[in-house]
Design a protein around this motif. Structure first.
Motif, short mmCIF file in Angstrom:
data_model
loop_
_atom_site.label_atom_id
_atom_site.label_comp_id
_atom_site.label_asym_id
_atom_site.label_seq_id
_atom_site.Cartn_x
_atom_site.Cartn_y
_atom_site.Cartn_z
N ARG A 211 0.83 -1.21 0.00
CA ARG A 211 0.00 0.00 0.00
C ARG A 211 0.86 1.26 0.00
N SER A 212 1.96 1.23 0.77
CA SER A 212 2.86 2.39 0.76
C SER A 212 3.59 2.51 -0.56
N VAL A 213 3.89 1.37 -1.20
CA VAL A 213 4.53 1.42 -2.52
C VAL A 213 3.60 2.08 -3.52
N ALA A 214 2.30 1.73 -3.47
CA ALA A 214 1.34 2.32 -4.41
C ALA A 214 1.15 3.81 -4.14
N ARG A 215 1.28 4.22 -2.88
CA ARG A 215 1.06 5.62 -2.55
C ARG A 215 2.27 6.48 -2.86
N THR A 216 3.49 5.97 -2.62
CA THR A 216 4.70 6.78 -2.79
C THR A 216 5.43 6.50 -4.09
N GLY A 217 5.17 5.36 -4.70
CA GLY A 217 5.89 5.02 -5.92
C GLY A 217 7.27 4.47 -5.65
N GLN A 218 7.64 4.22 -4.40
CA GLN A 218 8.93 3.66 -4.04
C GLN A 218 8.72 2.39 -3.22
N LEU A 219 9.74 1.54 -3.25
CA LEU A 219 9.66 0.33 -2.44
C LEU A 219 9.76 0.71 -0.96
N MET A 220 8.77 0.30 -0.20
CA MET A 220 8.74 0.57 1.24
C MET A 220 8.57 -0.77 1.97
N VAL A 221 9.28 -0.91 3.07
CA VAL A 221 9.20 -2.14 3.87
C VAL A 221 8.72 -1.79 5.27
N LYS A 222 8.12 -2.78 5.90
CA LYS A 222 7.61 -2.60 7.25
C LYS A 222 8.75 -2.68 8.27
N GLU A 223 8.64 -1.82 9.27
CA GLU A 223 9.59 -1.84 10.38
C GLU A 223 8.85 -2.35 11.62
N PHE A 224 9.47 -3.29 12.30
CA PHE A 224 8.81 -3.95 13.42
C PHE A 224 9.30 -3.40 14.75
N GLU A 225 8.39 -3.38 15.68
CA GLU A 225 8.72 -2.94 17.03
C GLU A 225 9.14 -4.16 17.85
N LEU A 226 10.29 -4.07 18.43
CA LEU A 226 10.80 -5.20 19.19
C LEU A 226 10.00 -5.38 20.47
N ASP A 227 9.82 -6.64 20.85
CA ASP A 227 9.13 -6.94 22.10
C ASP A 227 9.99 -6.50 23.28
N PRO A 228 9.35 -6.12 24.38
CA PRO A 228 10.12 -5.77 25.57
C PRO A 228 10.99 -6.94 26.03
N THR A 229 12.24 -6.66 26.29
CA THR A 229 13.16 -7.72 26.71
C THR A 229 13.86 -7.31 27.99
N ALA A 230 14.12 -8.31 28.81
CA ALA A 230 14.87 -8.12 30.04
C ALA A 230 15.47 -9.45 30.44
N GLU A 231 16.61 -9.41 31.07
CA GLU A 231 17.28 -10.63 31.51
C GLU A 231 16.94 -10.90 32.97
N LEU A 232 16.54 -12.14 33.25
CA LEU A 232 16.17 -12.54 34.60
C LEU A 232 16.78 -13.90 34.87
N TYR A 233 17.54 -14.01 35.94
CA TYR A 233 18.22 -15.25 36.29
C TYR A 233 17.56 -15.86 37.53
N VAL A 234 17.33 -17.17 37.48
CA VAL A 234 16.79 -17.92 38.62
C VAL A 234 17.88 -18.86 39.11
N VAL A 235 18.26 -18.72 40.37
CA VAL A 235 19.34 -19.51 40.95
C VAL A 235 18.74 -20.43 42.02
N LEU A 236 19.03 -21.71 41.93
CA LEU A 236 18.53 -22.69 42.89
C LEU A 236 19.46 -22.75 44.09
N ASP A 237 18.90 -22.51 45.27
CA ASP A 237 19.67 -22.55 46.51
C ASP A 237 19.57 -23.95 47.10
N MET A 238 20.67 -24.70 47.09
CA MET A 238 20.68 -26.06 47.60
C MET A 238 21.25 -26.16 49.00
#
Length: 254
Positions: A211-238
């Motif tokens: 649809r953007s290609v038809a509107r602008t006449g140029q090749l347009m690609v979709k840009e994706f929003e990255l999912d929220p990321t965070a590092e979490l470590y679980v340590v087993l206490d023996m």
């Protein structure tokens, strides 16, 4: 059979033999009559005990195949009499290895009827446990013979550790680097589309926004929003001090 249940018919058999010898030695017919009575009692009692476990159908239905510590494992046991004659007493011995599980019960079964029992066993320890097998026990009305029948059907129950709330624990905030119009190749593809940009060499053709290609006449690609990321470590206490004391040697925190 246990030693006690073996001695009972053996004692009656010895007594019948003594009555027979007494009848032969003294000629008193009373001893001969006692011999016949005891012999008939042994035969009829054994036949009664054996037939009492015939014509029985046993079913086991487990309602809870997965649970956690603190909840109950529920199952239903069905005992059905397929014969028209009643069963005076049937004992069901359960050999499940689930801690605290009911050992069994005793039932009277009329002809062509069934009995159902629902058990709910509180789960006190995590792990994989087996419900069953079971043993049917019965005998004659005089208590001379005791016969058993094995029921090999089993079911497994998986008990997970208890889930507890951690009031002082909060998940770390995640980063959301999307929403930027980058003129470079985007390697992460997510369901969240943040916008479109000009096509760059190396971009995948399935990301072209026509649809953007038809509107602008140029090749347009979709840009994706990255999912929220965070590092979490679980340590087993023996360590021992990290173990709960509810069940000595078996409690744990997870």
């Amino acid at each position: 059979m246990t030693r006690t249940h073996i001695l009972r018919p053996l004692g009656l058999l010895v007594l019948a033999g003594l009555c027979f010898l007494a009848a032969q030695g003294t000629g008193i017919r009373l001893f001969l009559h006692l011999f016949y009575v005891l012999l008939a009692l042994l035969v009829l009692s054994y036949a009664w005990a054996k037939l009492n476990l015939r014509g029985l159908a046993v079913g086991r239905e487990v309602f809870t195949h997965r649970t956690q510590v603190g909840e109950a494992a529920r199952e239903r046991i069905t005992l059905q009499n397929l014969w028209p004659l009643p069963k005076l007493w049937i004992e069901v011995l359960d050999h499940s290895d689930l801690p605290g599980h009911a050992p069994g019960f005793v039932a009277y079964l009329p002809g062509r009827e069934q009995r159902r029992w629902i058990t709910a066993t509180p789960c006190t320890m995590r792990g994989k446990f087996t419900l069953g097998p079971a043993t049917l026990v019965s005998g004659d009305p005089f208590g001379i013979f005791r016969v058993t029948r094995s029921i090999d059907s089993t079911s497994e129950v998986l008990v997970y550790p208890r889930i507890v709330d951690l009031p002082g624990f909060q998940l770390p905030s995640a980063e959301l680097p999307g929403g930027q119009n980058l003129k470079s190749r985007t390697y992460h593809v997510t369901p969240n589309v943040s916008g479109v940009r000009e096509y760059q060499p190396g971009d995948s053709f399935n990301r072209i926004h026509w649809r953007s290609v038809a509107r602008t006449g140029q090749l347009m690609v979709k840009e994706f929003e990255l999912d929220p990321t965070a590092e979490l470590y679980v340590v087993l206490d023996m360590q021992e001090r990290g173990q709960e004391r509810g069940m000595p040697g078996r409690g744990e925190r997870a």
